[in-house]
Design a protein around this motif. Sequence first.
Motif, mmCIF file in Angstrom:
data_model
loop_
_atom_site.group_PDB
_atom_site.id
_atom_site.type_symbol
_atom_site.label_atom_id
_atom_site.label_comp_id
_atom_site.label_asym_id
_atom_site.label_seq_id
_atom_site.Cartn_x
_atom_site.Cartn_y
_atom_site.Cartn_z
ATOM 1 N N ASN A 187 -14.382 15.101 -12.308
ATOM 2 C CA ASN A 187 -12.901 14.764 -11.850
ATOM 3 C C ASN A 187 -11.724 15.165 -10.684
ATOM 4 O OD1 ASN A 187 -13.293 12.781 -14.990
ATOM 5 N ND2 ASN A 187 -14.224 15.221 -14.762
ATOM 6 N N TYR A 188 -12.008 16.132 -10.978
ATOM 7 C CA TYR A 188 -11.066 16.979 -9.812
ATOM 8 C C TYR A 188 -11.549 17.722 -8.701
ATOM 9 C CZ TYR A 188 -7.478 14.713 -13.242
ATOM 10 O OH TYR A 188 -6.579 13.714 -13.667
ATOM 11 N N THR A 189 -10.873 18.280 -7.794
ATOM 12 C CA THR A 189 -12.007 18.862 -6.558
ATOM 13 C C THR A 189 -10.087 19.931 -6.563
ATOM 14 O OG1 THR A 189 -10.872 17.895 -5.017
ATOM 15 C CG2 THR A 189 -12.844 17.333 -5.324
ATOM 16 N N PHE A 190 -10.868 21.017 -6.374
ATOM 17 C CA PHE A 190 -9.582 22.544 -5.594
ATOM 18 C C PHE A 190 -8.382 21.312 -4.346
ATOM 19 C CE2 PHE A 190 -13.214 24.809 -6.938
ATOM 20 C CZ PHE A 190 -12.533 26.052 -7.924
ATOM 21 N N PHE A 191 -8.865 20.488 -3.982
ATOM 22 C CA PHE A 191 -8.125 19.684 -3.205
ATOM 23 C C PHE A 191 -6.843 19.053 -3.767
ATOM 24 C CE2 PHE A 191 -10.882 19.821 1.097
ATOM 25 C CZ PHE A 191 -10.331 20.890 0.886
ATOM 26 N N THR A 192 -5.725 19.412 -3.745
ATOM 27 C CA THR A 192 -5.117 18.731 -4.694
ATOM 28 C C THR A 192 -4.390 17.211 -4.453
ATOM 29 O OG1 THR A 192 -3.679 20.850 -4.904
ATOM 30 C CG2 THR A 192 -2.325 18.715 -6.013
#
Length: 217
Positions: A99-104
């Motif tokens: 769902n989410y990566t380390f890039f905001t």
Amino acid sequence: MPVRIAESSSCSTPSQGSGANSGDTLPPACTLLSVGQAFSGSQNVSSLQKDEAWKVNVRIQGCDLDHGYLCGTMEALNVPFADTPVVTFWEGEIVDTKNYTFFTGKWEATIEDDIRHWSKFPSFSPLLNEVKDDGGRSLNLSNYPYIFMRWKEQYFVNVGVDCGLTIAGFYYVCFSVSDGSIDGFYYDPNSSPFQKLELKSTNEGKSGFSFSSYQLQ
């Protein structure tokens, strides 16, 4: 927790990186990251002018690991010039590479800001090279002993927006699966940098402490 506005600066906003590939795995299930769990500790809000720390309590109100989502309340107990503890409601993104990566990709955070803040956590070091490539999309975090998250305060629960504080920023958060401890760094280009949040799971678990009664809208 909300902080006083300081000097201003500008940041560009990259594209949101929340895609997935072979790293589509959920972080490990953890009973300490569940609805009702409470944490207590402090946030260092020191500036060049003075040293200052606020006592902070956090309680998880919702958690959906399948969608990389959690939410909760945060209470600061000794905020200067506040007659009562200041409570905010926050929503979180779990870095699960699905769902989410380390890039905001939002909230005025650049990729450089992301790398700089994640690198403050020693547990992030083994992941750094792969994160630089694609935000960590190829990583398998299912058995990693730490869960990385972003917490974004959405609104004040018990004070008005004219209280002199801001919740424009967000937290980079690292949660230890083994002991339930939480470290975080607050990011807001208009506030003092790298304000550190340190929380421990309360000894009595989900009944460790209680807030006053608040209605979340």
